[in-house]
Design an enzyme around this catalytic site. Structure first.
Site, PDB file in Angstrom:
ATOM      1  N   CYS A   2      51.407 -11.681  31.733  1.00  0.00           N
ATOM      2  CA  CYS A   2      52.005 -12.092  30.448  1.00  0.00           C
ATOM      3  C   CYS A   2      51.715 -11.127  29.333  1.00  0.00           C
ATOM      4  O   CYS A   2      50.983 -10.214  29.421  1.00  0.00           O
ATOM      5  CB  CYS A   2      51.261 -13.572  29.848  1.00  0.00           C
ATOM      6  SG  CYS A   2      51.344 -14.611  31.035  1.00  0.00           S
ATOM      7  N   ARG A  27      55.883  -5.728  31.832  1.00  0.00           N
ATOM      8  CA  ARG A  27      54.655  -6.452  32.374  1.00  0.00           C
ATOM      9  C   ARG A  27      55.082  -7.476  33.382  1.00  0.00           C
ATOM     10  O   ARG A  27      54.225  -8.083  34.230  1.00  0.00           O
ATOM     11  CB  ARG A  27      53.876  -6.903  31.524  1.00  0.00           C
ATOM     12  CG  ARG A  27      53.119  -6.020  30.672  1.00  0.00           C
ATOM     13  CD  ARG A  27      52.247  -6.546  29.386  1.00  0.00           C
ATOM     14  NE  ARG A  27      51.237  -7.462  29.812  1.00  0.00           N
ATOM     15  CZ  ARG A  27      50.149  -6.773  29.757  1.00  0.00           C
ATOM     16  NH1 ARG A  27      49.876  -5.434  30.064  1.00  0.00           N
ATOM     17  NH2 ARG A  27      48.859  -7.557  30.294  1.00  0.00           N
ATOM     18  N   TRP A  75      54.287 -15.189  32.351  1.00  0.00           N
ATOM     19  CA  TRP A  75      54.619 -15.028  33.739  1.00  0.00           C
ATOM     20  C   TRP A  75      53.865 -16.318  34.317  1.00  0.00           C
ATOM     21  O   TRP A  75      52.739 -16.414  34.407  1.00  0.00           O
ATOM     22  CB  TRP A  75      53.795 -13.850  34.231  1.00  0.00           C
ATOM     23  CG  TRP A  75      54.234 -13.384  35.615  1.00  0.00           C
ATOM     24  CD1 TRP A  75      55.288 -12.607  36.199  1.00  0.00           C
ATOM     25  CD2 TRP A  75      53.306 -13.726  36.918  1.00  0.00           C
ATOM     26  NE1 TRP A  75      55.397 -12.537  37.620  1.00  0.00           N
ATOM     27  CE2 TRP A  75      54.059 -13.069  37.953  1.00  0.00           C
ATOM     28  CE3 TRP A  75      52.106 -14.307  37.251  1.00  0.00           C
ATOM     29  CZ2 TRP A  75      53.537 -13.076  39.213  1.00  0.00           C
ATOM     30  CZ3 TRP A  75      51.741 -14.332  38.371  1.00  0.00           C
ATOM     31  CH2 TRP A  75      52.617 -13.843  39.565  1.00  0.00           C
ATOM     32  N   ASN A 101      47.028 -15.181  27.635  1.00  0.00           N
ATOM     33  CA  ASN A 101      47.045 -14.447  28.917  1.00  0.00           C
ATOM     34  C   ASN A 101      46.131 -14.720  29.821  1.00  0.00           C
ATOM     35  O   ASN A 101      44.782 -14.711  29.458  1.00  0.00           O
ATOM     36  CB  ASN A 101      47.226 -12.938  28.671  1.00  0.00           C
ATOM     37  CG  ASN A 101      48.564 -12.356  28.120  1.00  0.00           C
ATOM     38  OD1 ASN A 101      49.362 -12.972  27.981  1.00  0.00           O
ATOM     39  ND2 ASN A 101      48.350 -11.258  27.926  1.00  0.00           N
ATOM     40  N   GLY A 102      46.100 -14.901  30.925  1.00  0.00           N
ATOM     41  CA  GLY A 102      44.914 -15.288  31.740  1.00  0.00           C
ATOM     42  C   GLY A 102      44.999 -16.783  32.483  1.00  0.00           C
ATOM     43  O   GLY A 102      46.113 -17.236  32.415  1.00  0.00           O
ATOM     44  N   GLU A 485      53.661   3.759  51.258  1.00  0.00           N
ATOM     45  CA  GLU A 485      53.959   3.880  49.945  1.00  0.00           C
ATOM     46  C   GLU A 485      55.566   3.908  49.765  1.00  0.00           C
ATOM     47  O   GLU A 485      55.897   2.783  49.012  1.00  0.00           O
ATOM     48  CB  GLU A 485      53.432   4.962  49.306  1.00  0.00           C
ATOM     49  CG  GLU A 485      54.063   5.402  47.666  1.00  0.00           C
ATOM     50  CD  GLU A 485      53.537   4.021  46.787  1.00  0.00           C
ATOM     51  OE1 GLU A 485      53.093   3.308  47.244  1.00  0.00           O
ATOM     52  OE2 GLU A 485      54.160   3.776  45.798  1.00  0.00           O
ATOM     53  N   LYS A 489      57.973   1.006  48.113  1.00  0.00           N
ATOM     54  CA  LYS A 489      58.888   1.127  47.241  1.00  0.00           C
ATOM     55  C   LYS A 489      60.216   0.434  47.461  1.00  0.00           C
ATOM     56  O   LYS A 489      60.823  -0.186  46.705  1.00  0.00           O
ATOM     57  CB  LYS A 489      59.198   2.502  46.979  1.00  0.00           C
ATOM     58  CG  LYS A 489      58.067   3.343  46.344  1.00  0.00           C
ATOM     59  CD  LYS A 489      57.879   3.279  44.784  1.00  0.00           C
ATOM     60  CE  LYS A 489      56.901   2.234  44.302  1.00  0.00           C
ATOM     61  NZ  LYS A 489      55.592   2.180  44.538  1.00  0.00           N
ATOM     62  N   GLU A 492      59.741  -3.493  47.339  1.00  0.00           N
ATOM     63  CA  GLU A 492      59.441  -4.135  45.944  1.00  0.00           C
ATOM     64  C   GLU A 492      60.825  -4.077  45.071  1.00  0.00           C
ATOM     65  O   GLU A 492      60.962  -4.999  44.158  1.00  0.00           O
ATOM     66  CB  GLU A 492      58.184  -3.508  45.458  1.00  0.00           C
ATOM     67  CG  GLU A 492      58.156  -2.324  44.867  1.00  0.00           C
ATOM     68  CD  GLU A 492      56.907  -1.945  44.176  1.00  0.00           C
ATOM     69  OE1 GLU A 492      56.029  -2.682  43.736  1.00  0.00           O
ATOM     70  OE2 GLU A 492      56.631  -0.883  44.090  1.00  0.00           O
ATOM     71  N   HIS A 508      54.188   0.307  70.920  1.00  0.00           N
ATOM     72  CA  HIS A 508      53.032  -1.054  71.328  1.00  0.00           C
ATOM     73  C   HIS A 508      53.413  -2.136  70.778  1.00  0.00           C
ATOM     74  O   HIS A 508      52.721  -3.090  70.763  1.00  0.00           O
ATOM     75  CB  HIS A 508      51.643  -0.313  70.952  1.00  0.00           C
ATOM     76  CG  HIS A 508      50.997   0.756  71.400  1.00  0.00           C
ATOM     77  ND1 HIS A 508      50.554   0.940  72.723  1.00  0.00           N
ATOM     78  CD2 HIS A 508      50.947   1.984  71.058  1.00  0.00           C
ATOM     79  CE1 HIS A 508      50.198   2.072  72.949  1.00  0.00           C
ATOM     80  NE2 HIS A 508      50.453   2.889  71.898  1.00  0.00           N
ATOM     81  N   LYS A 608      53.525  -5.841  36.410  1.00  0.00           N
ATOM     82  CA  LYS A 608      53.044  -4.523  36.344  1.00  0.00           C
ATOM     83  C   LYS A 608      51.505  -4.391  36.352  1.00  0.00           C
ATOM     84  O   LYS A 608      50.989  -3.738  37.103  1.00  0.00           O
ATOM     85  CB  LYS A 608      53.538  -3.868  34.785  1.00  0.00           C
ATOM     86  CG  LYS A 608      52.910  -2.333  34.904  1.00  0.00           C
ATOM     87  CD  LYS A 608      53.556  -1.587  35.729  1.00  0.00           C
ATOM     88  CE  LYS A 608      53.273  -0.058  35.811  1.00  0.00           C
ATOM     89  NZ  LYS A 608      53.746   0.747  37.035  1.00  0.00           N
TER      90      LYS A 608
HETATM   91  O1  M6R Z   1      47.347  -1.191  38.227  1.00  0.00           O
HETATM   92  P1  M6R Z   1      46.962  -1.122  39.609  1.00  0.00           P
HETATM   93  O2  M6R Z   1      46.988   0.345  40.090  1.00  0.00           O
HETATM   94  O3  M6R Z   1      45.553  -1.520  39.973  1.00  0.00           O
HETATM   95  O4  M6R Z   1      48.129  -2.052  40.512  1.00  0.00           O
HETATM   96  C1  M6R Z   1      47.929  -2.211  41.737  1.00  0.00           C
HETATM   97  C2  M6R Z   1      49.125  -2.601  42.432  1.00  0.00           C
HETATM   98  O5  M6R Z   1      49.522  -3.834  41.775  1.00  0.00           O
HETATM   99  C3  M6R Z   1      50.361  -1.760  42.079  1.00  0.00           C
HETATM  100  O6  M6R Z   1      50.062  -0.771  42.814  1.00  0.00           O
HETATM  101  C4  M6R Z   1      51.627  -2.327  42.761  1.00  0.00           C
HETATM  102  O7  M6R Z   1      51.657  -2.391  44.091  1.00  0.00           O
HETATM  103  C5  M6R Z   1      52.878  -1.752  42.244  1.00  0.00           C
HETATM  104  N1  M6R Z   1      53.904  -2.633  42.036  1.00  0.00           N
HETATM  105  C6  M6R Z   1      53.453  -0.592  43.118  1.00  0.00           C
HETATM  106  O8  M6R Z   1      54.620   0.041  42.986  1.00  0.00           O
END
Ligand code: M6R
Length: 613
Positions: A2, A27, A75, A101-102, A485, A489, A492, A508, A608
């Site tokens: 949020c 966010r 959110w 937020n929270g 990684e 990418k 996501e 395996h 985010k």
């Molecule tokens: O802000 P942070 O680095 O703690 O966030 C960790 C993950 O939420 C963040 O890396 C997430 O996996 C991203 N969407 C990756 O692109």
């Protein structure tokens, strides 16, 4: 997650709130709303969906007149995304408006109690409980700050709150616990926001509120209180980055802009910390004596930051000869880690607000381990709590999918590895010098990965493969870690089912999933393991997989004998190679997502900064 914006001043509030919320879109959110105080009335407009829908409803803000207001992007956690569940929430008798937020963990108990006391609820949210609880106390005490204080004292969970009271038109109260909130000082106007970009157009002077802080403010004054409700003085910090850092500047998306910003971000992170050929970490207090006693390093993080930790294991163990264990932050507390004064816990987080990561940090501290955080956002919760902090100077990262923060986190890992290895004398001086020299050239080599020719080539390959349903990323050693990684990418932002495996592990089990048309992204940059990875590539080719290969120039001819689609990256010291290998993988995922018509910067269901556990 949020986003909150609050404004008290002399200008029309609603357009400022909408503009601020648009800077927080990154966010992640599913609905939005504003509440503006006008002629003693709290006027609310809110709607499910994008900010543009809300803006359309209120004619860009012109339909709600008034110079005090709060805005929110939600959110969903408690209750589905809907108009009614959107914030701001107005209490039953219409006197209190709240954005939040929270998560309020004890909201059901509080709600039952308030219902018994005659309060009515419209939404399924925990936030409406906060609004009604404040109103309940306000009706008894007739004192806005005291009512907020009494109500907040009953809340369990995390919250950043912006609160208006109908009877106090020029005053706002904001409270923070475990959810980010900043206060911005203007000239004859003041602001609150979840993050700096929301208010940067109006002020550069901000205070990052601490957990437990309350601020009671008007357009001209601000009184701050700490967790014990003792008055505190706050000295504003000046934001020195430019607004353009939070704008697209001609790029179609923040993600591609941030991919291209990586040479600058990496240089900005590395070069101030390399002086006269030596790594200098001014802010870190790890002594030789402490390091000599060190038995283990845990690297704790989530998502991409965790994958930096997986790379960190290879890099730190090889260079410093200390056992390193990367652990997902969400698992750390429950895995009963062996912690103590001889354990260093490295915490990695772009946002510095990730709830799981922060909880792990607190647990490490509780058990007496030393904590060192690698964080991008200055003043964030994790930066404040850790014993030492090394900032990644990536600048604001807006796209949900991290790119430049990942690269700068990795850069900091190199610095830490060299720093520790030097103190412990686990690295030969010539090797140290070679790595430092290569570090100083890293930004230029990243730029070479991003030449127009290379980007067009990657785009061409993306056009060949964007319709695939499944992808497997394979590599060995650091290539295997970078595959994690690259694969994240793709899933996501392009919503393609994708998995990453150590290349030797395929046979395996996972190889049974390889069939005609499966995409395999083969990363083969480690010289000593190139032939072994190629054997695995041949195995998947023999089973009909389409292979996209990533290697260094030296292996191009060899890999092309088996794989037609190849992109090369420059070679560097093997320890630093992942910084170059990741660039085509990020770019490949970006173009595939684009071709699949995905919302690249705001992928579905993601946020985010993930401030809930
Ligand atoms: O802000 P942070 O680095 O703690 O966030 C960790 C993950 O939420 C963040 O890396 C997430 O996996 C991203 N969407 C990756 O692109």
């Amino acid at each position: 997650m949020c986003g909150i914006v609050g404004y008290l001043g002399t200008r029309q509030a609603a357009p400022i709130l909408l503009d601020g919320l648009s800077k927080l879109e990154y966010r992640g959110y599913d609905s939005a709303g504003v509440c503006v105080m006008s002629n003693g009335e709290l006027k609310v407009a809110k709607s499910k969906g994008r900010l543009a829908t809300l803006s359309g409803l209120i004619d860009g803000g012109r339909a709600i007149q008034g110079t005090f207001g709060i805005g929110h992007t939600r959110w969903a956690t408690h209750g589905a995304p809907s108009d009614i569940n959107s914030h701001p929430h107005i209490a039953d008798a219409g006197k209190i408006a709240v954005v939040h937020n929270g998560i309020i963990e004890n909201y059901l108990r509080l709600k039952e109690d308030l219902v018994r006391k005659g309060k009515h609820f419209q939404s399924e949210t925990d936030t409406e409980v906060v609004a009604n609880l404040i109103e309940y106390y306000y009706d008894r005490l007739q004192d806005f700050p005291r009512a907020v204080r009494r109500a907040v004292g009953q809340l369990e969970g995390s919250y950043a709150l912006g609160i208006l009271c109908q009877d106090f038109p020029g005053t706002m109260i904001a409270v923070k616990k475990e959810s980010p909130l900043i206060f911005g000082f203007g000239e004859g106007e003041n602001f609150i926001a979840s993050d700096v970009p929301a208010i940067l157009k109006y002020t550069r002077k901000v205070v990052y509120l601490n957990d437990g802080d309350t601020v009671i403010f008007t357009k001209d004054t601000a009184r701050f209180y700490d967790a014990f409700y003792d008055p505190v003085e706050k000295t504003p910090e000046t934001i020195d980055w430019d607004i353009s850092a939070a704008e697209k500047c001609g790029y179609d998306h923040f993600m591609i802009k941030e991919i291209h910003e990586q040479p600058k971000a990496v240089k900005g992170t590395l070069s101030p910390r390399i002086r006269d050929g030596r790594v200098v970490l001014d802010d870190v207090t790890l002594s030789k004596e402490y390091l000599e006693e060190l038995k283990r390093i845990y690297i704790v993080a989530c998502g991409s930051s965790y994958y930096v930790g997986c790379l960190g294991k290879h890099i730190l163990e090889k260079t410093c000869r200390i056992p390193v264990e990367p652990i997902l932050a969400s698992e750390f507390r429950y895995s009963e880690p062996v912690l103590g004064s001889d354990t260093l816990v490295l915490i990695i987080s772009q946002s510095g607000e990730t709830a799981d990561t922060k909880a792990a940090l607190m647990e490490a501290k509780r058990q007496g381990a030393r904590t060192l955080a690698i964080v991008n956002v200055v003043g964030s919760a994790i930066a404040k709590e850790a014993d030492d902090v090394i900032y990644t100077w990536a600048g604001p990262e807006i796209a949900v999918a991290t790119t430049k923060a990942f690269s700068t986190q990795l850069s900091v890992i190199y610095l830490i590895a060299l720093y520790i290895a030097d103190l412990l004398e686990t690295i030969r001086p010539e090797e140290y010098d070679t790595i430092v020299n290569e570090l100083l050239k890293l930004d230029q080599k990243i730029a070479l990965c991003l030449t127009n020719d290379n980007v067009q080539k990657i785009r061409y390959y993306a056009e060949q493969y964007f319709k695939v349903h499944d992808a497997f990323f394979i590599g060995r050693n650091v290539d295997s870690a970078i595959c994690l990684e690259g694969s994240l990418k793709l899933k996501e932002i392009a919503y393609i089912h994708s998995e990453a495996y150590a290349a030797g592990e395929l046979k395996h089990g996972p190889i049974s999933l390889i069939e005609e048309g499966t995409l395999v992204v083969a990363v083969a940059t480690v010289d000593s393991l190139f032939d072994k990875t190629m054997s695995n590539v041949k195995e998947v080719r023999a089973r009909g997989a389409d292979v996209f290969g990533v290697t260094t120039e030296k292996h191009e001819a060899e890999i092309k004998k088996t794989v037609p689609s190849v992109i090369t990256v420059p070679a560097t010291h093997p320890m630093l190679q992942p910084s170059l290998t990741i660039i085509p993988l990020q770019t490949f995922a970006y173009y595939i997502a684009l071709l699949r018509d995905c919302d690249v910067d705001k992928p579905r269901n993601l946020a985010k900064s993930v401030t809930v556990e």
